[in-house]
Design an enzyme around this catalytic site. Structure first.
Site, mmCIF file in Angstrom:
data_model
loop_
_atom_site.group_PDB
_atom_site.id
_atom_site.type_symbol
_atom_site.label_atom_id
_atom_site.label_comp_id
_atom_site.label_asym_id
_atom_site.label_seq_id
_atom_site.Cartn_x
_atom_site.Cartn_y
_atom_site.Cartn_z
ATOM 1 N N TYR A 131 -4.683 9.149 2.232
ATOM 2 C CA TYR A 131 -3.356 9.727 1.998
ATOM 3 C C TYR A 131 -3.493 11.204 1.631
ATOM 4 C CZ TYR A 131 1.020 10.829 -0.371
ATOM 5 O OH TYR A 131 2.182 11.440 -0.768
ATOM 6 N N SER B 191 1.227 16.916 -1.678
ATOM 7 C CA SER B 191 1.026 15.969 -2.781
ATOM 8 C C SER B 191 -0.023 16.481 -3.750
ATOM 9 C CB SER B 191 0.582 14.611 -2.223
ATOM 10 O OG SER B 191 0.148 13.758 -3.254
#
Length: 331
Positions: A152, A127
């Protein structure tokens, strides 16, 4: 070949599975259909591809150690495209253990499956969030990414470290893809394109964080899928990935539009597509968020000729057309 695509009911995974099937491969799609957002949307995505003879869906959680081990043993996949994860930066602040279970334990089970069953290439989702509050632009895979600002992001950085260890220790070729703000038809309802479009269409106020001073490298789904499909054919090895440190079987790429836009410009495209003006409420920066994302994709372009082609206004138009289509019962 036979592929495992995890997260096959998710936004990116669904399109990747469809593309692989259309190219003649056998695809086993895996998803746990959790309720982080409305499972009806996930089921509707699966309905798009259930007619394909070379696609099979299995409902399973990637953190199911025995289930995943048996799946790999029984199916003997040639390649794995791992896109399943607990998504969402802000939700990771509220429910951190969901990210540990899915993004770390789950990734470990996938790595173990590849290790014990001679999978020739593992491509997995990283990501852009791992760049944290990086001020150097554009973001390069050579940049330091040791300061994530959300759990995350920390789990995605951990995935890259775990992949490197498995490449080094067990000879598993791995390629990580740092996705940058993917949008388009069938997109996630917790993301800005859906939230803004739904609010504007229904005369609700939209929250614009950091007082609108945000930039995102919005990347259309077709461009993302093209990049994934191209790079999964390029298996890292000593010839095409000569590294001075680390494993030549390990590689990470950015995959984005290489053209960040102001959030206000993105909202303007939605307004134009809907023919309605937004009512905006400007808000401060949220915990875990970043001001700007901007992908340097020169490495991916050099390796596979990847160059995003979808203009923002066109991509937003396609998303809004999907949103407005008849019979969308889960909107």
């Amino acid at each position: 070949m036979k592929y495992l695509v995890t997260g096959a009911a998710g936004f990116i995974g669904n399109f990747v599975a469809e593309r692989l099937c259309n190219e003649g491969h056998e695809v086993v799609g895996l998803d746990n259909l959790n309720d982080y957002y409305d499972p009806a949307l996930k089921l509707a995505r699966l309905d798009r591809i259930k007619h394909l003879d070379n696609f099979r869906f299995i409902k399973m959680d990637i953190s199911d150690r025995d289930g995943i081990a048996n799946l790999f043993k029984d199916e003997q996949f040639n390649r794995v495209i791992h896109l399943a994860a607990q998504a969402g930066v802000r939700y990771s602040i509220e429910n951190p253990m969901a990210y540990i279970d899915s993004n770390m334990v789950g990734f470990a089970t996938i790595l173990e499956g590849c290790r014990h069953n001679k999978v020739e290439h593992l491509v997995y989702a990283s990501s852009s969030s791992i760049y944290g509050a990086n001020k150097k632009i554009p973001f390069s895979t050579e940049d330091n990414v040791d300061h994530p600002v959300s759990l995350y992001a920390a789990t995605k950085k951990s995935n890259e470290l775990m992949a490197h260890s498995y490449s080094h220790l067990y000879g598993i070729p791995t390629t990580g893809l740092r996705f940058f703000t993917v949008y388009g038809p069938w997109g996630r309802p917790d993301m800005a394109p859906f939230l803004f479009t739904d609010a504007i269409a229904n005369d609700r106020t939209i929250k614009v964080f950091n007082n609108g001073k945000m930039q995102r490298d919005f990347t259309y789904i077709d461009d993302i899928v093209e990049g994934v499909i191209r790079i999964q054919d390029v298996i890292p090895n000593e010839e095409n990935n000569p590294v001075t440190e680390g494993s030549p079987l390990y590689k990470v790429f950015n995959i984005g539009n290489n053209q960040p836009v102001e959030l206000e410009e993105f909202i303007g495209c939605i307004e134009n597509s809907l023919g309605k003006k937004a009512v905006k409420k400007y808000m401060p920066m949220q915990d875990g968020d970043v001001v700007r994302t901007f992908a340097d994709v020169s490495d991916l372009e050099e390796r596979v000729g990847y160059k995003p082609a979808t203009e923002l206004a066109l991509g937003v138009d396609e998303f809004v057309k999907w949103y407005k289509r008849p019979g969308a019962g889960y909107i």
